[in-house]
Design a protein around this motif. Structure first.
Motif, PDB file in Angstrom:
ATOM      1  N   TYR A 130     -22.122   2.447   5.408  1.00 36.83           N
ATOM      2  CA  TYR A 130     -20.660   2.436   5.420  1.00 36.83           C
ATOM      3  C   TYR A 130     -20.173   1.746   4.146  1.00 36.83           C
ATOM      4  N   THR A 131     -19.137   2.311   3.542  1.00 40.95           N
ATOM      5  CA  THR A 131     -18.543   1.723   2.339  1.00 40.95           C
ATOM      6  C   THR A 131     -17.127   1.291   2.645  1.00 40.95           C
ATOM      7  N   VAL A 132     -16.798   0.051   2.271  1.00 41.08           N
ATOM      8  CA  VAL A 132     -15.468  -0.510   2.519  1.00 41.08           C
ATOM      9  C   VAL A 132     -14.847  -0.862   1.173  1.00 41.08           C
ATOM     10  N   ASN A 133     -13.779  -0.151   0.808  1.00 46.15           N
ATOM     11  CA  ASN A 133     -13.147  -0.344  -0.493  1.00 46.15           C
ATOM     12  C   ASN A 133     -11.691  -0.782  -0.358  1.00 46.15           C
ATOM     13  N   VAL A 134     -11.231  -1.495  -1.393  1.00 47.73           N
ATOM     14  CA  VAL A 134      -9.837  -1.929  -1.508  1.00 47.73           C
ATOM     15  C   VAL A 134      -9.219  -1.198  -2.689  1.00 47.73           C
ATOM     16  N   TYR A 135      -8.036  -0.630  -2.454  1.00 48.55           N
ATOM     17  CA  TYR A 135      -7.319   0.046  -3.532  1.00 48.55           C
ATOM     18  C   TYR A 135      -5.972  -0.633  -3.755  1.00 48.55           C
ATOM     19  N   HIS A 136      -5.711  -1.022  -5.014  1.00 46.23           N
ATOM     20  CA  HIS A 136      -4.461  -1.691  -5.371  1.00 46.23           C
ATOM     21  C   HIS A 136      -3.451  -0.609  -5.752  1.00 46.23           C
ATOM     22  N   PHE A 137      -2.662  -0.206  -4.777  1.00 44.25           N
ATOM     23  CA  PHE A 137      -1.741   0.914  -4.999  1.00 44.25           C
ATOM     24  C   PHE A 137      -0.597   0.542  -5.936  1.00 44.25           C
ATOM     25  N   SER A 138       0.039  -0.605  -5.701  1.00 41.68           N
ATOM     26  CA  SER A 138       1.160  -1.001  -6.565  1.00 41.68           C
ATOM     27  C   SER A 138       1.130  -2.502  -6.805  1.00 41.68           C
ATOM     28  N   ALA A 139       1.206  -2.884  -8.081  1.00 41.26           N
ATOM     29  CA  ALA A 139       1.221  -4.293  -8.484  1.00 41.26           C
ATOM     30  C   ALA A 139       2.586  -4.634  -9.047  1.00 41.26           C
ATOM     31  N   HIS A 140       3.193  -5.689  -8.534  1.00 38.88           N
ATOM     32  CA  HIS A 140       4.549  -6.060  -8.954  1.00 38.88           C
ATOM     33  C   HIS A 140       4.611  -7.381  -9.720  1.00 38.88           C
ATOM     34  N   THR A 141       3.643  -8.253  -9.489  1.00 40.30           N
ATOM     35  CA  THR A 141       3.713  -9.586 -10.111  1.00 40.30           C
ATOM     36  C   THR A 141       2.925  -9.676 -11.404  1.00 40.30           C
ATOM     37  N   GLY A 142       1.953  -8.800 -11.597  1.00 40.72           N
ATOM     38  CA  GLY A 142       1.115  -8.886 -12.786  1.00 40.72           C
ATOM     39  C   GLY A 142       0.082  -9.996 -12.717  1.00 40.72           C
ATOM     40  N   MET A 168      -7.569  -8.970  -7.087  1.00 40.69           N
ATOM     41  CA  MET A 168      -7.065  -7.673  -7.521  1.00 40.69           C
ATOM     42  C   MET A 168      -5.829  -7.888  -8.382  1.00 40.69           C
ATOM     43  N   ALA A 169      -5.876  -7.400  -9.636  1.00 38.26           N
ATOM     44  CA  ALA A 169      -4.779  -7.692 -10.558  1.00 38.26           C
ATOM     45  C   ALA A 169      -4.107  -6.444 -11.114  1.00 38.26           C
ATOM     46  N   LYS A 170      -4.739  -5.277 -11.004  1.00 37.15           N
ATOM     47  CA  LYS A 170      -4.192  -4.065 -11.621  1.00 37.15           C
ATOM     48  C   LYS A 170      -3.911  -3.016 -10.569  1.00 37.15           C
ATOM     49  N   ASP A 171      -2.771  -2.319 -10.717  1.00 37.79           N
ATOM     50  CA  ASP A 171      -2.508  -1.237  -9.785  1.00 37.79           C
ATOM     51  C   ASP A 171      -3.368  -0.021 -10.146  1.00 37.79           C
ATOM     52  N   ARG A 172      -3.506   0.890  -9.176  1.00 43.49           N
ATOM     53  CA  ARG A 172      -4.348   2.081  -9.297  1.00 43.49           C
ATOM     54  C   ARG A 172      -5.803   1.690  -9.594  1.00 43.49           C
ATOM     55  N   PHE A 173      -6.254   0.603  -8.966  1.00 49.22           N
ATOM     56  CA  PHE A 173      -7.592   0.094  -9.215  1.00 49.22           C
ATOM     57  C   PHE A 173      -8.341  -0.055  -7.901  1.00 49.22           C
ATOM     58  N   GLU A 174      -9.581   0.441  -7.860  1.00 49.25           N
ATOM     59  CA  GLU A 174     -10.392   0.458  -6.652  1.00 49.25           C
ATOM     60  C   GLU A 174     -11.617  -0.433  -6.837  1.00 49.25           C
TER      61      GLU A 174
END
Length: 219
Positions: A130-142, A168-174
């Motif tokens: 099983y693979t468990v991933n986090v995706y940063h869809f939108s970053a507002h604070t930078g 996690m610091a960048k949006d569109r990042f997995e």
């Protein structure tokens, strides 16, 4: 004469059949009330609780404006995410959009929720990884955001098999939080944190029943 001295009863004669019927009516009314409460509870929750083998939760700081998504892929290639909430034994129990329209309903009233959590359940055992991933869809604070992923095994008793915090610091990042392998009995036989992209599977335009336009990919 007897009535003048209250020596005779003015109540009607005792009818045992009526008493039995009255008791039956009481019991029936009580059972109906219990059934009504059960149905009301099902309506409020919107679903019937089912047995789960694992819970996978993702949390980030309360009231944070950023939006993160939890992706889980099973050994058969099934991927659960916000556009496919149920597939195989995987269910997305809670989707959270960060500061974007994150409400809960209390007594029929929508209230803005401060909590930041997504939750996936695994309701059955399929041997494999099983693979468990986090995706940063939108970053507002930078700024980097600590995102914690916890994998709990529920049976025969609750135990934490993995708990990882990613910055996690960048949006569109997995990023991969954890990959774990189960045997046929549901026991964890190995774990790794080597990155493996789940989003790559969405390059197939027929995968998961939806496009990846949210993530910048086109069919």
């Amino acid at each position: 004469m007897l009535d003048e001295f209250n020596l005779s009863s003015r109540e009607p004669p005792f009818d045992p059949l009526s008493a039995i019927l009255f008791k039956v009516l009481q019991v029936t009314a009580f059972l109906f009330f219990i059934a009504f409460l059960a149905l009301s509870q099902m309506k409020d929750t919107g679903k019937i609780d089912t047995k789960a083998e694992f819970f996978i939760s993702m949390t980030w700081p309360d009231n944070h404006p950023d939006d993160f998504d939890l992706f889980v892929q099973d050994p058969l290639g099934n991927v659960v995410w916000y556009r496919r909430r149920d597939i195989g034994f995987l269910s997305l129990e809670r989707d959270n959009r960060g500061g974007a329209n994150n409400f809960i309903t209390v007594d029929g009233e929508k209230i803005l929720s401060a909590s930041r959590q997504e939750l996936v359940s695994i309701r059955g055992i399929v041997a494999g990884e099983y693979t468990v991933n986090v995706y940063h869809f939108s970053a507002h604070t930078g700024l980097p955001v600590p995102v914690t992923v916890t994998v709990e095994k529920l049976n025969p008793h609750v135990s934490i098999i993995a708990k990882e915090t990613l910055d996690m610091a960048k949006d569109r990042f997995e990023r991969t939080a954890v990959r774990f392998t189960l045997d046929s009995k549901g026991e964890v036989v190995s774990k790794t944190h080597v990155d493996r992209s789940i989003l790559q599977s969405f390059f197939d335009p027929t995968a998961n029943g939806a496009t990846m336009s949210k993530y910048g990919y086109q069919q």
